[in-house]
Design an enzyme around this catalytic site. Structure first.
Site, PDB file in Angstrom:
ATOM      1  N   HIS A   1       0.736  -1.218  -0.025  1.00  0.00           N
ATOM      2  CA  HIS A   1      -0.289  -0.028  -0.052  1.00  0.00           C
ATOM      3  C   HIS A   1       0.778   1.259   0.232  1.00  0.00           C
ATOM      4  O   HIS A   1       2.042   1.173   0.581  1.00  0.00           O
ATOM      5  CB  HIS A   1      -0.678   0.081   1.199  1.00  0.00           C
ATOM      6  CG  HIS A   1      -0.001   0.159   2.841  1.00  0.00           C
ATOM      7  ND1 HIS A   1       0.230   1.300   2.950  1.00  0.00           N
ATOM      8  CD2 HIS A   1       0.150  -1.117   3.423  1.00  0.00           C
ATOM      9  CE1 HIS A   1       0.775   0.960   4.275  1.00  0.00           C
ATOM     10  NE2 HIS A   1       0.712  -0.195   4.439  1.00  0.00           N
TER      11      HIS A   1
ATOM     12  N   ARG B   1      -6.329   1.069   4.082  1.00  0.00           N
ATOM     13  CA  ARG B   1      -5.086   1.627   3.468  1.00  0.00           C
ATOM     14  C   ARG B   1      -4.637   0.812   2.016  1.00  0.00           C
ATOM     15  O   ARG B   1      -4.392   1.072   0.952  1.00  0.00           O
ATOM     16  CB  ARG B   1      -3.653   1.787   4.072  1.00  0.00           C
ATOM     17  CG  ARG B   1      -3.595   0.671   4.885  1.00  0.00           C
ATOM     18  CD  ARG B   1      -2.210   1.152   5.967  1.00  0.00           C
ATOM     19  NE  ARG B   1      -1.811   0.121   6.800  1.00  0.00           N
ATOM     20  CZ  ARG B   1      -2.184  -0.279   7.711  1.00  0.00           C
ATOM     21  NH1 ARG B   1      -3.329  -0.205   8.262  1.00  0.00           N
ATOM     22  NH2 ARG B   1      -1.553  -1.489   8.361  1.00  0.00           N
TER      23      ARG B   1
ATOM     24  N   GLU C   1      -1.582  -6.361   7.766  1.00  0.00           N
ATOM     25  CA  GLU C   1      -0.230  -6.378   8.321  1.00  0.00           C
ATOM     26  C   GLU C   1      -0.224  -7.125   9.538  1.00  0.00           C
ATOM     27  O   GLU C   1      -1.042  -7.524  10.248  1.00  0.00           O
ATOM     28  CB  GLU C   1      -0.061  -4.537   8.341  1.00  0.00           C
ATOM     29  CG  GLU C   1       1.241  -4.440   8.900  1.00  0.00           C
ATOM     30  CD  GLU C   1       2.484  -4.495   8.154  1.00  0.00           C
ATOM     31  OE1 GLU C   1       2.858  -5.930   8.231  1.00  0.00           O
ATOM     32  OE2 GLU C   1       2.940  -3.794   7.976  1.00  0.00           O
TER      33      GLU C   1
ATOM     34  N   HIS D   1       0.252  -5.435   2.748  1.00  0.00           N
ATOM     35  CA  HIS D   1       1.361  -4.707   3.439  1.00  0.00           C
ATOM     36  C   HIS D   1       2.459  -5.246   3.467  1.00  0.00           C
ATOM     37  O   HIS D   1       3.047  -6.392   3.008  1.00  0.00           O
ATOM     38  CB  HIS D   1       0.678  -4.939   4.831  1.00  0.00           C
ATOM     39  CG  HIS D   1      -0.902  -4.490   4.929  1.00  0.00           C
ATOM     40  ND1 HIS D   1      -1.377  -3.205   5.218  1.00  0.00           N
ATOM     41  CD2 HIS D   1      -2.001  -5.070   4.829  1.00  0.00           C
ATOM     42  CE1 HIS D   1      -2.635  -3.127   5.045  1.00  0.00           C
ATOM     43  NE2 HIS D   1      -2.887  -4.368   4.922  1.00  0.00           N
TER      44      HIS D   1
END
Length: 207
Positions: free
Chosen positions: A11, A62, A89, A159
């Site tokens: 991202h 995100r 993440e 991520h």
């Protein structure tokens, strides 16, 4: 003929990346730069002639927004998208939301460095990279890889650490090697796979 295409994109810069905070499963938005990075990823892919059949992303905004912005640049806003927390993440536990300098002041620079850069030592209440691999890899094997091997062109926006989990397997990296593997925000990494799921070629679209 299938080219078994898998593209990974971290991202774009988030508001907490900018503020030097541990983010993990918290859900800050992209910064203006992060938006531009996401759009640039889509433009690079479009300029190089890439198109996709399906996309995967995490349960965090995100990564989802990065994917949406990239697909808009590609002219593929109607693409089927699967969202799953398996691609989230790494969970930083008690470090989440803390400034990295404040964390060093609280726990000591050496301890924070161990949490950030070791493979199998988790922060309090959080995940190690080894834990993230254990969560992310089965999802890749069960859901993403079969699509690639069926000849689908697959885009994954996620991520730094969940993508490292995939890269560790794809590039056959050791625990030490994957810790050192840097992933720039918004830079597509292009994999073409062999029929046995090994990597035939890898290209980084930096620049």
């Amino acid at each position: 003929m299938s080219d078994r295409l898998l593209v990974l994109v971290r991202h774009g810069q988030s508001e907490w990346n900018l503020k030097n905070l541990f983010t993990g499963w918290r859900d800050p938005d992209l910064t203006a730069l992060g938006v531009e990075e996401a759009k640039r990823a889509g433009k690079r892919l479009k300029d190089d002639g890439y198109q996709f059949d399906v996309a995967f992303t995490s349960d965090l905004s995100r990564a989802q927004k990065t994917l949406d912005l990239a697909l808009a640049e590609l002219g593929q806003t109607g693409l089927p998208i699967t969202r799953n927390l398996a691609l989230n993440e790494r969970d930083y536990g008690e470090l989440s939301g803390l400034n990295k300098d404040d964390a060093r002041a609280k726990w000591g620079e050496e301890q924070v460095h161990i949490w950030r850069r070791s493979f199998d030592v988790p922060p309090p209440g959080g995940e190690s990279l080894k834990d993230t691999v254990a969560r992310t890899l089965p999802y890749y094997v069960q859901e993403i890889l079969p699509e690639v091997l069926r000849g689908k062109r697959v885009l994954v926006a996620a991520h730094g650490n969940s993508l490292r989990a995939l890269i560790m397997v794809l590039e056959k990296l050791s625990p030490e090697g994957i810790i050192k593997r840097e992933l720039a925000t918004g830079v597509p990494v292009i994999y073409r796979l062999n029929a046995d799921s090994t990597v035939a070629s890898v290209t980084d679209l930096a620049g």
